[in-house]
Design a protein around this motif. Sequence first.
Motif, PDB file in Angstrom:
ATOM      1  N   VAL A  69       0.770  -1.172   0.176  1.00  0.00           N
ATOM      2  CA  VAL A  69      -0.012   0.019   0.121  1.00  0.00           C
ATOM      3  C   VAL A  69       0.872   1.208   0.126  1.00  0.00           C
ATOM      4  O   VAL A  69       0.687   2.316  -0.734  1.00  0.00           O
ATOM      5  N   MET A  70       1.990   1.184   0.731  1.00  0.00           N
ATOM      6  CA  MET A  70       2.830   2.374   0.960  1.00  0.00           C
ATOM      7  C   MET A  70       3.403   2.751  -0.280  1.00  0.00           C
ATOM      8  O   MET A  70       3.797   3.888  -0.810  1.00  0.00           O
ATOM      9  N   GLN A  71       4.014   1.616  -0.798  1.00  0.00           N
ATOM     10  CA  GLN A  71       4.888   1.846  -2.341  1.00  0.00           C
ATOM     11  C   GLN A  71       3.978   2.283  -3.357  1.00  0.00           C
ATOM     12  O   GLN A  71       4.384   3.187  -4.083  1.00  0.00           O
ATOM     13  N   ALA A  72       2.745   1.555  -3.435  1.00  0.00           N
ATOM     14  CA  ALA A  72       1.709   1.950  -4.655  1.00  0.00           C
ATOM     15  C   ALA A  72       1.471   3.814  -4.337  1.00  0.00           C
ATOM     16  O   ALA A  72       1.285   4.630  -5.250  1.00  0.00           O
ATOM     17  N   SER A  73       1.032   4.044  -3.003  1.00  0.00           N
ATOM     18  CA  SER A  73       0.508   5.514  -2.582  1.00  0.00           C
ATOM     19  C   SER A  73       1.879   6.203  -2.879  1.00  0.00           C
ATOM     20  O   SER A  73       1.603   7.485  -3.474  1.00  0.00           O
ATOM     21  N   TYR A  74       2.908   5.960  -2.426  1.00  0.00           N
ATOM     22  CA  TYR A  74       4.319   6.807  -2.875  1.00  0.00           C
ATOM     23  C   TYR A  74       4.317   7.095  -4.507  1.00  0.00           C
ATOM     24  O   TYR A  74       4.677   8.308  -4.737  1.00  0.00           O
ATOM     25  N   VAL A  75       4.290   5.995  -5.175  1.00  0.00           N
ATOM     26  CA  VAL A  75       4.460   6.353  -6.658  1.00  0.00           C
ATOM     27  C   VAL A  75       3.460   7.073  -7.387  1.00  0.00           C
ATOM     28  O   VAL A  75       3.866   7.961  -8.011  1.00  0.00           O
ATOM     29  N   SER A  76       2.347   7.098  -6.455  1.00  0.00           N
ATOM     30  CA  SER A  76       1.164   7.741  -7.327  1.00  0.00           C
ATOM     31  C   SER A  76       1.114   9.197  -6.826  1.00  0.00           C
ATOM     32  O   SER A  76       0.749  10.158  -7.474  1.00  0.00           O
ATOM     33  N   LYS A  77       1.985   9.369  -5.845  1.00  0.00           N
ATOM     34  CA  LYS A  77       1.792  10.998  -5.162  1.00  0.00           C
ATOM     35  C   LYS A  77       3.227  11.430  -5.083  1.00  0.00           C
ATOM     36  O   LYS A  77       3.473  12.724  -4.783  1.00  0.00           O
ATOM     37  N   ASN A  78       4.268  10.855  -5.399  1.00  0.00           N
ATOM     38  CA  ASN A  78       5.545  11.123  -5.122  1.00  0.00           C
ATOM     39  C   ASN A  78       5.957  11.551  -3.713  1.00  0.00           C
ATOM     40  O   ASN A  78       6.821  12.412  -3.422  1.00  0.00           O
ATOM     41  N   SER A  79       4.867  11.133  -2.683  1.00  0.00           N
ATOM     42  CA  SER A  79       5.335  11.290  -1.310  1.00  0.00           C
ATOM     43  C   SER A  79       4.452  10.486  -0.552  1.00  0.00           C
ATOM     44  O   SER A  79       3.882   9.749  -0.952  1.00  0.00           O
ATOM     45  N   LEU A  80       5.019  10.056   0.863  1.00  0.00           N
ATOM     46  CA  LEU A  80       4.232   9.383   1.766  1.00  0.00           C
ATOM     47  C   LEU A  80       3.902  10.187   2.748  1.00  0.00           C
ATOM     48  O   LEU A  80       4.319  11.001   3.459  1.00  0.00           O
ATOM     49  N   SER A  81       2.396   9.845   3.199  1.00  0.00           N
ATOM     50  CA  SER A  81       1.737  10.742   4.180  1.00  0.00           C
ATOM     51  C   SER A  81       1.525   9.808   5.299  1.00  0.00           C
ATOM     52  O   SER A  81       1.341   8.497   5.220  1.00  0.00           O
ATOM     53  N   THR A  82       1.008  10.473   6.040  1.00  0.00           N
ATOM     54  CA  THR A  82       0.379   9.712   7.587  1.00  0.00           C
ATOM     55  C   THR A  82      -0.846   8.744   7.003  1.00  0.00           C
ATOM     56  O   THR A  82      -1.156   7.727   7.771  1.00  0.00           O
ATOM     57  N   LYS A  83      -1.670   9.361   6.299  1.00  0.00           N
ATOM     58  CA  LYS A  83      -2.792   8.447   5.916  1.00  0.00           C
ATOM     59  C   LYS A  83      -2.309   7.196   5.077  1.00  0.00           C
ATOM     60  O   LYS A  83      -2.961   6.076   5.412  1.00  0.00           O
ATOM     61  N   ASP A  84      -1.175   7.441   4.423  1.00  0.00           N
ATOM     62  CA  ASP A  84      -0.608   5.847   3.782  1.00  0.00           C
ATOM     63  C   ASP A  84      -0.164   5.077   4.922  1.00  0.00           C
ATOM     64  O   ASP A  84      -0.200   3.857   4.609  1.00  0.00           O
ATOM     65  N   ILE A  85       0.525   5.519   5.878  1.00  0.00           N
ATOM     66  CA  ILE A  85       0.744   4.583   6.935  1.00  0.00           C
ATOM     67  C   ILE A  85      -0.128   4.105   7.810  1.00  0.00           C
ATOM     68  O   ILE A  85      -0.291   2.894   8.008  1.00  0.00           O
ATOM     69  N   SER A  86      -1.493   4.910   8.047  1.00  0.00           N
ATOM     70  CA  SER A  86      -2.612   4.248   8.457  1.00  0.00           C
ATOM     71  C   SER A  86      -3.586   3.434   7.638  1.00  0.00           C
ATOM     72  O   SER A  86      -3.605   2.274   8.212  1.00  0.00           O
TER      73      SER A  86
END
Length: 578
Positions: free
Chosen positions: A280-297
């Motif tokens: 989940v974190m990898q896919a979210s990071y690539v889609s937004k070029n950043s990692l947020s606390t919502k991605d960690i949740s």
Amino acid sequence: MRRAYKFSVAILLFALVTLISVPVGAQGVQDFVIESFDAKYTLTNEDPQGLLTITEQIELNYSAKNQGILRAIPNTYKGEDVQLRVVAVDRDGALEPYITYDENDNTVLRIGEPGVYITGEHTYTITYELENVITFYDEYDEFYWDINGDQWLQPFESVAVDLEIRASRYGELSSQCFTGNAQKSTQDCEVSEPSIGLKASTNRTLQPGETLTIVQAYEKGYFTPLPWAEQNKELLFAAPILLVLFLAVRSAAKTWRRFGKDYKQRAVAPFYSRPKDLSVMQASYVSKNSLSTKDISAALIDLAIRGYLKIIESKDGRKTKHTLELLKTVDPQLTADEKMLINAVFKSRTVGEQFVIEDQKHKLSSALMKLSKNVESTANRKGMYEIAPSAGSKYVLKQLLIIIAITVVSFFLIEVVTPIPFVFGIASSIAVIVYMSLMTKRSKAGVEVKEHIEGLKLYVSKAEKDRLAMHDAVAAPLSTRGNPPVYDRKFFEKLLPFAVAMGVEKSWAKAFADIYTEPPDWYQGTSRIITAHALANSVGSTVKATSQTFTSPSSSGGSGFSGGSAGGGGGGGGGGGW
């Protein structure tokens, strides 16, 4: 001029210091009345923009012991330096010592000798010269001036001015006078026009902060405006600097267009499966070029659904608490970022260990940065980027350093020349920093991941009837095509973490209103009755609590004949006692 507030505050502070530092008998240095303020003006064209020689005779009566007076004279008029020159200062017909200092764009004359106290009636005479006092209009030239100024803390029983000038008056405009505070257009004064010049006087006592202002117009030709180059010297000075700033920003923009733009993305198509081989974190990071606390949740919820943790919601009085319980230790089925997340939350890493989210606010903020680096590194190894987010800054670093150097130098030239380069330097820095933040390029595989996540969001955020119509949509290479999914608990939980990461978990839950007859194994709440919607609400509160754990704590310029008023002209200033 309208500097009354700043100068009055300065006078009050100076008076406070004086009251503390001098004998009791010397208190009340501002407690006096100016009985008369008579000014003699001689205006000539020895300076083409107007040379004004001023002699001010100030008669006053000190109520207490004073060392002297302060007289503040503005340094500029309509943006031009008036080139103040003090000719003479005397008291009661004898030369009086004085010093000058700058404050709030005024030159302040501190008249008197420190430690020598006087009281009673005295007459001060101040003579000084000013340049650049004429305003030039198409049909006439104008002299618009404040006489005593609106920055005094004392009343004036009488204010008068006698202006002598050899220029021909502009016949279509009569001379005028104004009285009052700044912007007041009252005319409690009398004005007359002898053969040369102007005479004006007040017909009432002016209160503290009130001034007498005069305005007179002259035929064109006696005064001469500054040559174009001198009028625009600030712009001419700034032009080459602005050109360099423009070229630096342009270079950053060209660099971004050449190296930093993604490959063209296809139209968004709906997806109803998770991206293959990505957390989940990898896919979210690539889609937004950043990692947020919502991605960690979302990742924590994904780990719970897969049996590694349990989310426990409980009541503590009126407050709701969320506890994470470790059910299974790390194993090869987890990605590197998922292992790092479990290790960051659970210190002992033993089954049964619990982590109360609300009790750990801001304590895992450093983990977010480490996770972000790990996820980017993994995405790079998997070929998702040609220029990773953390590597893009070097492409425009040279342009940014050039702009910063110019901005720093310009800051120290604000008072000497013009603030224009500094202002444009700040704006240029912001522009290049924006390009720096955009200097990220996904590979074709990375663009496909972004397309997939956007398609997944399109699917889970739609109403049920719209989702059914989407089942025949073309899937991208990262998605396995197949028959339409079965709307069951397994399918709901499979996409729930991605719905959380994208902030559409409540919309996703609406399609699964009755799938739960009992709470799932990975969730323990305060109610025995559970619905997908209630679970989504609980998940939302878990996201909010987790976000606090993984973030750092917060820490005048017009004409006197068009809307003229008191305090709107040049000169004036103010004063007080000391």
